[in-house]
Design a protein around this motif. Structure first.
Motif, PDB file in Angstrom:
ATOM      1  N   SER A  58       0.854  -1.185   0.000  1.00  0.00           N
ATOM      2  CA  SER A  58       0.000   0.000   0.000  1.00  0.00           C
ATOM      3  C   SER A  58       0.891   1.235   0.000  1.00  0.00           C
ATOM      4  O   SER A  58       1.758   1.383   0.872  1.00  0.00           O
ATOM      5  CB  SER A  58      -0.899   0.024   1.245  1.00  0.00           C
ATOM      6  OG  SER A  58      -1.776  -1.077   1.236  1.00  0.00           O
ATOM      7  N   LEU A  59       0.672   2.105  -0.970  1.00  0.00           N
ATOM      8  CA  LEU A  59       1.490   3.308  -1.117  1.00  0.00           C
ATOM      9  C   LEU A  59       1.009   4.429  -0.201  1.00  0.00           C
ATOM     10  O   LEU A  59      -0.191   4.624  -0.015  1.00  0.00           O
ATOM     11  CB  LEU A  59       1.454   3.789  -2.560  1.00  0.00           C
ATOM     12  CG  LEU A  59       2.086   2.848  -3.578  1.00  0.00           C
ATOM     13  CD1 LEU A  59       1.797   3.323  -4.995  1.00  0.00           C
ATOM     14  CD2 LEU A  59       3.582   2.737  -3.335  1.00  0.00           C
ATOM     15  N   ALA A  60       1.962   5.165   0.355  1.00  0.00           N
ATOM     16  CA  ALA A  60       1.643   6.345   1.146  1.00  0.00           C
ATOM     17  C   ALA A  60       1.235   7.480   0.207  1.00  0.00           C
ATOM     18  O   ALA A  60       1.695   7.556  -0.937  1.00  0.00           O
ATOM     19  CB  ALA A  60       2.850   6.751   1.984  1.00  0.00           C
ATOM     20  N   GLN A  61       0.389   8.358   0.689  1.00  0.00           N
ATOM     21  CA  GLN A  61      -0.090   9.476  -0.117  1.00  0.00           C
ATOM     22  C   GLN A  61       1.034  10.490  -0.336  1.00  0.00           C
ATOM     23  O   GLN A  61       1.852  10.738   0.558  1.00  0.00           O
ATOM     24  CB  GLN A  61      -1.266  10.133   0.597  1.00  0.00           C
ATOM     25  CG  GLN A  61      -1.951  11.190  -0.215  1.00  0.00           C
ATOM     26  CD  GLN A  61      -3.215  11.696   0.457  1.00  0.00           C
ATOM     27  OE1 GLN A  61      -3.563  11.283   1.555  1.00  0.00           O
ATOM     28  NE2 GLN A  61      -3.905  12.592  -0.204  1.00  0.00           N
ATOM     29  N   ASP A  62       1.057  11.068  -1.519  1.00  0.00           N
ATOM     30  CA  ASP A  62       1.981  12.152  -1.875  1.00  0.00           C
ATOM     31  C   ASP A  62       3.458  11.772  -1.748  1.00  0.00           C
ATOM     32  O   ASP A  62       4.295  12.612  -1.416  1.00  0.00           O
ATOM     33  CB  ASP A  62       1.695  13.405  -1.026  1.00  0.00           C
ATOM     34  CG  ASP A  62       0.306  13.955  -1.282  1.00  0.00           C
ATOM     35  OD1 ASP A  62      -0.169  13.864  -2.435  1.00  0.00           O
ATOM     36  OD2 ASP A  62      -0.313  14.469  -0.337  1.00  0.00           O
ATOM     37  N   GLN A  63       3.801  10.529  -2.025  1.00  0.00           N
ATOM     38  CA  GLN A  63       5.187  10.074  -1.988  1.00  0.00           C
ATOM     39  C   GLN A  63       5.580   9.571  -3.375  1.00  0.00           C
ATOM     40  O   GLN A  63       4.738   9.063  -4.123  1.00  0.00           O
ATOM     41  CB  GLN A  63       5.378   8.947  -0.966  1.00  0.00           C
ATOM     42  CG  GLN A  63       5.126   9.363   0.457  1.00  0.00           C
ATOM     43  CD  GLN A  63       6.154  10.347   0.957  1.00  0.00           C
ATOM     44  OE1 GLN A  63       7.341  10.229   0.669  1.00  0.00           O
ATOM     45  NE2 GLN A  63       5.700  11.347   1.696  1.00  0.00           N
ATOM     46  N   ASN A  64       6.844   9.726  -3.707  1.00  0.00           N
ATOM     47  CA  ASN A  64       7.348   9.163  -4.955  1.00  0.00           C
ATOM     48  C   ASN A  64       8.815   8.826  -4.765  1.00  0.00           C
ATOM     49  O   ASN A  64       9.455   9.265  -3.819  1.00  0.00           O
ATOM     50  CB  ASN A  64       7.119  10.119  -6.131  1.00  0.00           C
ATOM     51  CG  ASN A  64       7.862  11.415  -5.966  1.00  0.00           C
ATOM     52  OD1 ASN A  64       9.068  11.477  -6.152  1.00  0.00           O
ATOM     53  ND2 ASN A  64       7.138  12.470  -5.583  1.00  0.00           N
ATOM     54  N   GLY A  65       9.324   8.008  -5.657  1.00  0.00           N
ATOM     55  CA  GLY A  65      10.707   7.556  -5.583  1.00  0.00           C
ATOM     56  C   GLY A  65      10.776   6.074  -5.869  1.00  0.00           C
ATOM     57  O   GLY A  65       9.854   5.489  -6.443  1.00  0.00           O
ATOM     58  N   ASN A  66      11.871   5.451  -5.442  1.00  0.00           N
ATOM     59  CA  ASN A  66      11.969   4.010  -5.646  1.00  0.00           C
ATOM     60  C   ASN A  66      12.450   3.352  -4.368  1.00  0.00           C
ATOM     61  O   ASN A  66      13.000   4.001  -3.475  1.00  0.00           O
ATOM     62  CB  ASN A  66      12.878   3.661  -6.827  1.00  0.00           C
ATOM     63  CG  ASN A  66      14.319   4.039  -6.573  1.00  0.00           C
ATOM     64  OD1 ASN A  66      14.901   3.665  -5.563  1.00  0.00           O
ATOM     65  ND2 ASN A  66      14.903   4.771  -7.483  1.00  0.00           N
ATOM     66  N   ALA A  67      12.203   2.071  -4.277  1.00  0.00           N
ATOM     67  CA  ALA A  67      12.631   1.271  -3.130  1.00  0.00           C
ATOM     68  C   ALA A  67      13.125  -0.071  -3.650  1.00  0.00           C
ATOM     69  O   ALA A  67      12.500  -0.667  -4.533  1.00  0.00           O
ATOM     70  CB  ALA A  67      11.485   1.078  -2.147  1.00  0.00           C
ATOM     71  N   VAL A  68      14.248  -0.518  -3.115  1.00  0.00           N
ATOM     72  CA  VAL A  68      14.857  -1.784  -3.515  1.00  0.00           C
ATOM     73  C   VAL A  68      14.647  -2.788  -2.386  1.00  0.00           C
ATOM     74  O   VAL A  68      14.861  -2.473  -1.208  1.00  0.00           O
ATOM     75  CB  VAL A  68      16.364  -1.612  -3.797  1.00  0.00           C
ATOM     76  CG1 VAL A  68      16.981  -2.934  -4.224  1.00  0.00           C
ATOM     77  CG2 VAL A  68      16.584  -0.539  -4.857  1.00  0.00           C
ATOM     78  N   PHE A  69      14.243  -3.996  -2.768  1.00  0.00           N
ATOM     79  CA  PHE A  69      13.957  -5.047  -1.793  1.00  0.00           C
ATOM     80  C   PHE A  69      14.739  -6.311  -2.118  1.00  0.00           C
ATOM     81  O   PHE A  69      14.973  -6.626  -3.286  1.00  0.00           O
ATOM     82  CB  PHE A  69      12.462  -5.385  -1.800  1.00  0.00           C
ATOM     83  CG  PHE A  69      11.618  -4.231  -1.365  1.00  0.00           C
ATOM     84  CD1 PHE A  69      11.313  -4.056  -0.034  1.00  0.00           C
ATOM     85  CD2 PHE A  69      11.163  -3.309  -2.281  1.00  0.00           C
ATOM     86  CE1 PHE A  69      10.559  -2.974   0.381  1.00  0.00           C
ATOM     87  CE2 PHE A  69      10.419  -2.222  -1.890  1.00  0.00           C
ATOM     88  CZ  PHE A  69      10.111  -2.048  -0.544  1.00  0.00           C
ATOM     89  N   ALA A  70      15.130  -7.021  -1.072  1.00  0.00           N
ATOM     90  CA  ALA A  70      15.692  -8.362  -1.204  1.00  0.00           C
ATOM     91  C   ALA A  70      14.617  -9.330  -0.734  1.00  0.00           C
ATOM     92  O   ALA A  70      13.925  -9.084   0.257  1.00  0.00           O
ATOM     93  CB  ALA A  70      16.950  -8.514  -0.362  1.00  0.00           C
TER      94      ALA A  70
END
Length: 106
Positions: A58-70
């Motif tokens: 679930s995405l937070a409101q008014d956020q952008n960018g990227n996230a890396v996961f293992a």
């Protein structure tokens, strides 16, 4: 409240192993953020993968960018559970163009 994103078949070809006792083993994914923007997700909305390989977040409101996961996959085998090698994936959230806002003096 942010809508939950569901991506079926995100992880596929799940296999507990080839041994004769391994077919009945349960499989569990472990997903951990290893880089990028931490504020992209709602509290409790961090990415997770269920035993069928479906990704949820679930995405937070008014956020952008990227996230890396293992992510890795573990079995519940006895006497010792085993874990796969980790694989990485990246989620990229693009900025949403929002209209300007103003008020007129009364």
């Amino acid at each position: 409240v942010a809508a939950e994103v569901v991506i079926t078949n995100f992880a596929s070809d799940l296999n507990p192993g080839d041994g004769e006792t391994e077919a009945e083993q349960g499989l569990t994914f472990s997903v951990r953020q290893v880089g990028g923007t931490e504020a992209l997700f709602t509290p409790g909305g961090e990415p997770r993968i269920d035993g069928n390989g479906t990704l949820f977040f679930s995405l937070a409101q008014d956020q952008n960018g990227n996230a890396v996961f293992a992510v890795d996959l573990s079995d519940d085998g006895a006497p010792k559970p085993e874990t796969s090698l980790a694989a990485n994936f990246t989620l990229e959230v693009e900025q949403v163009n929002q209209p300007p806002v103003f008020c007129l003096a009364a």
